[in-house]
Design a protein around this motif. Structure first.
Motif, PDB file in Angstrom:
ATOM      1  N   ALA A   1      12.570  -5.732 -11.583  1.00 39.59           N
ATOM      2  CA  ALA A   1      11.512  -6.495 -10.916  1.00 39.59           C
ATOM      3  C   ALA A   1      10.142  -5.975 -11.351  1.00 39.59           C
ATOM      4  O   ALA A   1       9.956  -4.770 -11.532  1.00 39.59           O
ATOM      5  CB  ALA A   1      11.660  -6.375  -9.405  1.00 39.59           C
ATOM      6  N   LEU A   2       9.200  -6.888 -11.494  1.00 36.94           N
ATOM      7  CA  LEU A   2       7.846  -6.478 -11.866  1.00 36.94           C
ATOM      8  C   LEU A   2       7.234  -5.553 -10.828  1.00 36.94           C
ATOM      9  O   LEU A   2       6.468  -4.655 -11.175  1.00 36.94           O
ATOM     10  CB  LEU A   2       6.944  -7.700 -12.050  1.00 36.94           C
ATOM     11  N   SER A   3       7.588  -5.742  -9.578  1.00 35.98           N
ATOM     12  CA  SER A   3       7.036  -4.885  -8.522  1.00 35.98           C
ATOM     13  C   SER A   3       7.432  -3.430  -8.743  1.00 35.98           C
ATOM     14  O   SER A   3       6.630  -2.513  -8.491  1.00 35.98           O
ATOM     15  CB  SER A   3       7.488  -5.360  -7.141  1.00 35.98           C
ATOM     16  N   GLY A   4       8.632  -3.191  -9.236  1.00 37.01           N
ATOM     17  CA  GLY A   4       9.081  -1.829  -9.525  1.00 37.01           C
ATOM     18  C   GLY A   4       8.302  -1.209 -10.669  1.00 37.01           C
ATOM     19  O   GLY A   4       7.874  -0.053 -10.598  1.00 37.01           O
TER      20      GLY A   4
ATOM     21  N   ALA B   1       5.313  -2.153 -11.671  1.00 40.24           N
ATOM     22  CA  ALA B   1       3.932  -2.008 -11.202  1.00 40.24           C
ATOM     23  C   ALA B   1       3.765  -0.736 -10.393  1.00 40.24           C
ATOM     24  O   ALA B   1       2.801   0.012 -10.578  1.00 40.24           O
ATOM     25  CB  ALA B   1       3.538  -3.229 -10.380  1.00 40.24           C
ATOM     26  N   GLU B   2       4.722  -0.463  -9.515  1.00 35.31           N
ATOM     27  CA  GLU B   2       4.640   0.733  -8.677  1.00 35.31           C
ATOM     28  C   GLU B   2       4.799   2.007  -9.506  1.00 35.31           C
ATOM     29  O   GLU B   2       4.003   2.935  -9.389  1.00 35.31           O
ATOM     30  CB  GLU B   2       5.717   0.689  -7.590  1.00 35.31           C
TER      31      GLU B   2
ATOM     32  N   SER C   1      -1.539  -3.066 -11.638  1.00 37.94           N
ATOM     33  CA  SER C   1      -1.553  -4.164 -10.667  1.00 37.94           C
ATOM     34  C   SER C   1      -0.536  -5.222 -11.089  1.00 37.94           C
ATOM     35  O   SER C   1      -0.343  -5.477 -12.279  1.00 37.94           O
ATOM     36  CB  SER C   1      -2.940  -4.777 -10.542  1.00 37.94           C
ATOM     37  N   ILE C   2       0.096  -5.818 -10.108  1.00 37.27           N
ATOM     38  CA  ILE C   2       1.135  -6.808 -10.383  1.00 37.27           C
ATOM     39  C   ILE C   2       0.556  -8.017 -11.115  1.00 37.27           C
ATOM     40  O   ILE C   2       1.184  -8.565 -12.021  1.00 37.27           O
ATOM     41  CB  ILE C   2       1.897  -7.231  -9.099  1.00 37.27           C
ATOM     42  N   SER C   3      -0.662  -8.431 -10.769  1.00 42.69           N
ATOM     43  CA  SER C   3      -1.250  -9.602 -11.431  1.00 42.69           C
ATOM     44  C   SER C   3      -1.542  -9.315 -12.907  1.00 42.69           C
ATOM     45  O   SER C   3      -1.337 -10.181 -13.760  1.00 42.69           O
ATOM     46  CB  SER C   3      -2.515 -10.064 -10.707  1.00 42.69           C
TER      47      SER C   3
ATOM     48  N   GLU D   1       1.786  -9.230 -14.766  1.00 47.43           N
ATOM     49  CA  GLU D   1       2.289 -10.588 -15.018  1.00 47.43           C
ATOM     50  C   GLU D   1       1.682 -11.170 -16.300  1.00 47.43           C
ATOM     51  O   GLU D   1       2.377 -11.822 -17.083  1.00 47.43           O
ATOM     52  CB  GLU D   1       1.978 -11.507 -13.829  1.00 47.43           C
TER      53      GLU D   1
ATOM     54  N   ARG E   1       9.779   7.424 -10.079  1.00 45.72           N
ATOM     55  CA  ARG E   1       8.571   6.858  -9.495  1.00 45.72           C
ATOM     56  C   ARG E   1       7.335   7.692  -9.813  1.00 45.72           C
ATOM     57  O   ARG E   1       6.228   7.302  -9.496  1.00 45.72           O
ATOM     58  CB  ARG E   1       8.728   6.740  -7.979  1.00 45.72           C
TER      59      ARG E   1
END
Length: 159
Positions: free
Chosen positions: A27-30, A32-33, A38-40, A43, A152
């Motif tokens: 997932a992109l959220s992973g 990004a973290e 930033s997620i945007s 993307e 992480r």
């Protein structure tokens, strides 16, 4: 030559994807973290990488992103060019070719400097494979006692 955040963050994102997506889509959220991006912005980077055939998207509940090819088939040059465009240090007609012209090309001596720098950069990034970066990262993690669950940890260089 100085790479923009597109190239630097994008390379980190692809490496993260390669290391964390061996068994399932990521997932992109992973990303990004873990990479503190930033997620945007991520993307935007992933869209360019997808267009270049470096990553694929998987839809659905277990969806996310995976590499489109094996890590040993993706060069750092592939990734950087997908994000940055050409990697030439200057806009020199001799390097760019393709019908570009320069009024001083016949007498220009510095074009040899720019061509050699360009050749060196392109040779370096084209012969450096994503699989090599994965191996190096795994060695560093072992040396520092970082377990898989500790992935992480935020990067501290090359940002």
């Amino acid at each position: 030559m100085k790479l923009s955040t597109k190239g630097r963050y994008g390379l980190r994102a692809v490496l993260d994807l390669a290391m964390n997506g061996k068994k399932e889509a990521v997932a992109l959220s992973g990303i990004a973290e873990r990479q503190d991006i930033s997620i945007s912005y991520l993307e935007q980077l992933i869209a360019k990488l997808k267009k270049a055939g470096i990553v694929n998207s998987i839809r659905g509940a277990q969806g996310g992103y995976i590499l489109a090819k094996k890590p040993e088939e993706i060069s750092v040059g592939d990734i950087l060019r997908a994000l940055e465009g050409d990697l030439n240090p200057v806009d020199c007609a001799e390097i760019l070719g393709k019908g570009t012209s320069c009024t001083g090309a016949d007498l220009c001596v510095t074009k040899y400097v720019w061509m050699r720098i360009s050749d060196s950069i392109n040779n370096t990034v084209d012969t450096m494979l994503l699989s090599e970066l994965i191996e190096e990262s795994e060695k560093i993690r072992i040396e520092h006692g970082i377990l898989e669950a500790d992935s992480r940890k935020k990067p501290t260089c090359g940002q």
